[in-house]
Design a protein around this motif. Sequence first.
Motif, short mmCIF file in Angstrom:
data_model
loop_
_atom_site.label_atom_id
_atom_site.label_comp_id
_atom_site.label_asym_id
_atom_site.label_seq_id
_atom_site.Cartn_x
_atom_site.Cartn_y
_atom_site.Cartn_z
N GLU A 1 -6.78 1.13 1.63
CA GLU A 1 -6.33 2.48 2.01
C GLU A 1 -5.03 2.43 2.80
O GLU A 1 -4.15 3.27 2.62
CB GLU A 1 -7.41 3.22 2.81
N ASP A 2 -4.91 1.45 3.71
CA ASP A 2 -3.67 1.28 4.48
C ASP A 2 -2.51 0.93 3.56
O ASP A 2 -1.38 1.41 3.74
CB ASP A 2 -3.82 0.17 5.52
N ALA A 3 -2.77 0.09 2.56
CA ALA A 3 -1.72 -0.32 1.62
C ALA A 3 -1.25 0.87 0.79
O ALA A 3 -0.04 1.06 0.59
CB ALA A 3 -2.22 -1.43 0.71
N ALA A 4 -2.18 1.69 0.32
CA ALA A 4 -1.80 2.85 -0.50
C ALA A 4 -0.99 3.86 0.31
O ALA A 4 0.06 4.33 -0.13
CB ALA A 4 -3.05 3.50 -1.08
N SER A 5 -1.43 4.17 1.53
CA SER A 5 -0.66 5.12 2.35
C SER A 5 0.63 4.47 2.85
O SER A 5 1.66 5.14 2.99
CB SER A 5 -1.50 5.65 3.51
N GLY A 6 0.61 3.16 3.12
CA GLY A 6 1.82 2.46 3.54
C GLY A 6 2.89 2.46 2.47
O GLY A 6 4.07 2.61 2.75
N HIS A 7 2.47 2.33 1.20
CA HIS A 7 3.42 2.38 0.09
C HIS A 7 4.13 3.74 0.09
O HIS A 7 5.35 3.81 -0.04
CB HIS A 7 2.68 2.16 -1.24
N ARG A 8 3.36 4.81 0.28
CA ARG A 8 3.95 6.16 0.34
C ARG A 8 4.91 6.29 1.52
O ARG A 8 5.98 6.88 1.41
CB ARG A 8 2.86 7.22 0.42
N ARG A 9 4.54 5.71 2.68
CA ARG A 9 5.43 5.79 3.85
C ARG A 9 6.73 5.01 3.62
O ARG A 9 7.80 5.44 4.06
CB ARG A 9 4.71 5.26 5.09
#
Length: 79
Positions: free
Chosen positions: A54-62
């Motif tokens: 989940e952190d990786a998916a939202s981090g990609h967006r950031r």
Amino acid sequence: MTLYPIADDVLFAPGGKVVIRTYGVAPAGASVSYRTWVTGLRDQPRYWHWGHFEDAASGHRRVLEWLTGRGPQPSQAVT
């Protein structure tokens, strides 16, 4: 080693293209670690480590928001 792709994006800029790739990596018998790599920047390359999917998916967006000028640079950057 096993790779688990999460997201790939390409941005086109006057100086060339910037590739943003987020994936999970698991060496044999080890837990998965998540990374975002950005290539094509002048000060190359930049990468981020994430703790969970989940952190990786939202981090990609950031990271995308930062590169397109819609947000700050993600704080978990490791260069």
